[in-house]
Write an enzyme that holds these catalytic residues in place. Sequence first.
Site, PDB file in Angstrom:
ATOM      1  N   SER A 583       0.847  -1.181   0.000  1.00 12.40           N
ATOM      2  CA  SER A 583       0.000   0.000   0.000  1.00 12.40           C
ATOM      3  C   SER A 583       0.889   1.240   0.000  1.00 12.40           C
ATOM      4  CB  SER A 583      -0.964  -0.039   1.191  1.00 12.40           C
ATOM      5  OG  SER A 583      -2.014   0.880   1.027  1.00 12.40           O
ATOM      6  N   ASP A 668      -9.690  -3.733  -5.607  1.00 10.46           N
ATOM      7  CA  ASP A 668      -9.104  -2.913  -4.550  1.00 10.46           C
ATOM      8  C   ASP A 668      -9.761  -1.537  -4.531  1.00 10.46           C
ATOM      9  OD1 ASP A 668      -7.437  -1.514  -2.774  1.00 10.46           O
ATOM     10  OD2 ASP A 668      -5.689  -2.677  -3.388  1.00 10.46           O
ATOM     11  N   HIS A 703      -8.087  -4.917  -1.567  1.00 12.70           N
ATOM     12  CA  HIS A 703      -6.863  -4.443  -0.929  1.00 12.70           C
ATOM     13  C   HIS A 703      -6.283  -5.465   0.044  1.00 12.70           C
ATOM     14  CE1 HIS A 703      -4.184  -1.069  -0.272  1.00 12.70           C
ATOM     15  NE2 HIS A 703      -4.289  -1.189   1.041  1.00 12.70           N
TER      16      HIS A 703
END
Length: 732
Positions: A583, A668, A703
């Site tokens: 991330s 995501d 995600h």
Amino acid sequence: MKPLKPSSAASATLLAACLAAGAGCSSSNTGSTTASTTTEATTAAVTTDAPQPPAAQKIPKELTTHGDTRIDNYYWLNERENPEVIAYLNAENEYTEKMLAGTKEMQQELYDEIVGRIKQDDASVPYKDKGYWYYVRYEEGKEYPIYARKKGTMEAPEEVMLNANKRAENQSYYAAAGLDVSPNNQLLAFGEDTVSRRKYTLRFKNLKTGELLPDAIPNTTGSAVWANDNKTVFYTMKDPALRSYKIFKHTLGTPTTQDKEVFHEADETFSTYVYKTKSDRYIIIGSASTLSNEYRYVDADNPNGTFKVIQPRERGLEYSVDHFGDKFYIVTNKDGATNFKLMQTPVSKPGKANWTEVIPHRDDVLLEGIEIFKDYLALQERKNGLSQIRVKSWSNPKDDAYIDFGEEAYTAYIGLNPDFDSKELRYGYSSLTTPYSTYEFNMQTKERELLKREEVVGDFDPSNYEAKRLYATADDGTKIPVSLVYRKGLTLNGDNPTLLYAYGSYGSSTNPGFSSVRLSLLDRGFVYAIAHIRGGQEMGRQWYENGKLLKKKNTFTDFIDASEFLIEQQYTNPDKLFAMGGSAGGLLMGAVVNMRPELYQGVIAAVPFVDVITTMLDTSIPLTTGEFDEWGNPAEKEYYDYMLSYSPYDNVAAKGYPNMLVTTGLHDSQVQYWEPAKWVAKLRDMKTDDNMLLLHTNMEAGHGGASGRFQRYKETALQYAFLLNLLEQQNQ
């Protein structure tokens, strides 16, 4: 981008603390003006034994800001519904599979090893609330948890509130969230996501009959807050960009079209959430941005009442709210309290003019949170990069104690403590060598009891491993903490494979906790290291301030300095040093490989936020508007220029790069799949080396990757096999 902040509502819920490749990839030498023409040029067949990587079509798009024009050849990959995009992602997956085909047995071995250490028929430590004991358990071979309770005693018959295995049947992805029982113990509210976009449908269950009520509320954050009438709930709705922006009130048994909007957060840089105080007296609506908070409250006995503001928002004023007796307790940075302090204020006059100090600000201690009891106050603090738990008596100021954890690098945190009257503080503990453990600390006698330690199945012995806390020195003289763990007997000869991990954003501290998964690397000779770089909050709030906005590059240079430190200290060398981040930590990886690619043999960038400027200019993308105080707003030239100087996608150059494995998820909601896809396409076109560059897209997840207890480790096994394969190639 930023991981979704767990709202206070999440911490208030009763169970929150528990536990075939397609065609259409086109030659990079082919130009076009629209994505729809990509079918005209497909990948040319190449006669060779080696798998050939797909080359995404170049479709130049001009992006002009502040008079500066960037050419984005792969902008078209953001067309999620375009079959050519899906074909390209599938082709990349096929290429990754072919390139790692020789590791299939290794991947299976790693997966079996990782899963084999997990106690399959496990259960959490029960906790008591309103006459019931609540816990989460798992059954052997099942992917999902079972949420259950027993009335009065753990010897009573089990009541299964929610069996997520049954709810997940016929779903490629499933996540339950926000489980919360009504005040009368008869109804359960919970959220369900079957897409992995973190858009939950709220559902309700009658716990006496087992009946699922007809009420279903889509597009929420996944949690509902009960008023004390057992029929009114408050919930948070998401806008098209997935920002939590409205609070609604729903009465069970009525159409959702009749739900009343009670709050609208109109400022796009803020998100909103709702929770109930531990006292069950008040329902609180919070609004939060990076630099400011605002809260309003209503009596939980009067859900139709008007919410009153505690303290109106002010830029730079951060605060959080809990309640006890006739006072609100406020953790805040008011009046320059960079590391926060604790205040109290009358419920009848809650504004900041009436805040009085309970715990003062300290330059060397970050106050992270509090837990209020009738006779005691527990404080979650951080000093010198490590967690601390402090317990104070309300009646005796001299009764002030810190829990001694006895290890050099560890993590400790206050657990779920729903009972105001308890003298037992439930807390969690772990270190790089100690599995996650649940303790109770008697705040009166200062004795503690181990309730449960995560069982590692097999021959695991913590005495076989050693952990250290070292300090690297940054270019500006700053000391960067580095936590290390490895198998005992390590020789400091500069020849040990080492995986260095970091995150370094949003003030999110990376705690040195245990991972049974990590043993698969340690037992194969790896050193595992965590660089506690600026941008996190390990060393206090200023650590965060010095790693964001126009100081963001400190995050990247700290990681590079930590890497060089490990080499200088003879732990490893550039041929055996690997880096990993996800991330915002994936942004870190992208920046680092542009700056110092020669330092690393291999890099894993998971769901990486790498197209910084284009994303931050697009306010339709989830989370963008709330990020300006973290990264800056590129609509302002000063921030545009600075972000452009480090944005990984914009700084890809014709040079050599390390071996790289990049992962993403098609659904995501935080870092859109096209950021890593575009980045890989550009790297593949420009890099001058013959190192591996692999993109793996989970076509069914978001995600957080795959759902389920075990399936997520398929990707871990892939990542570890990637690293181990690189080592094997060196030895051949």
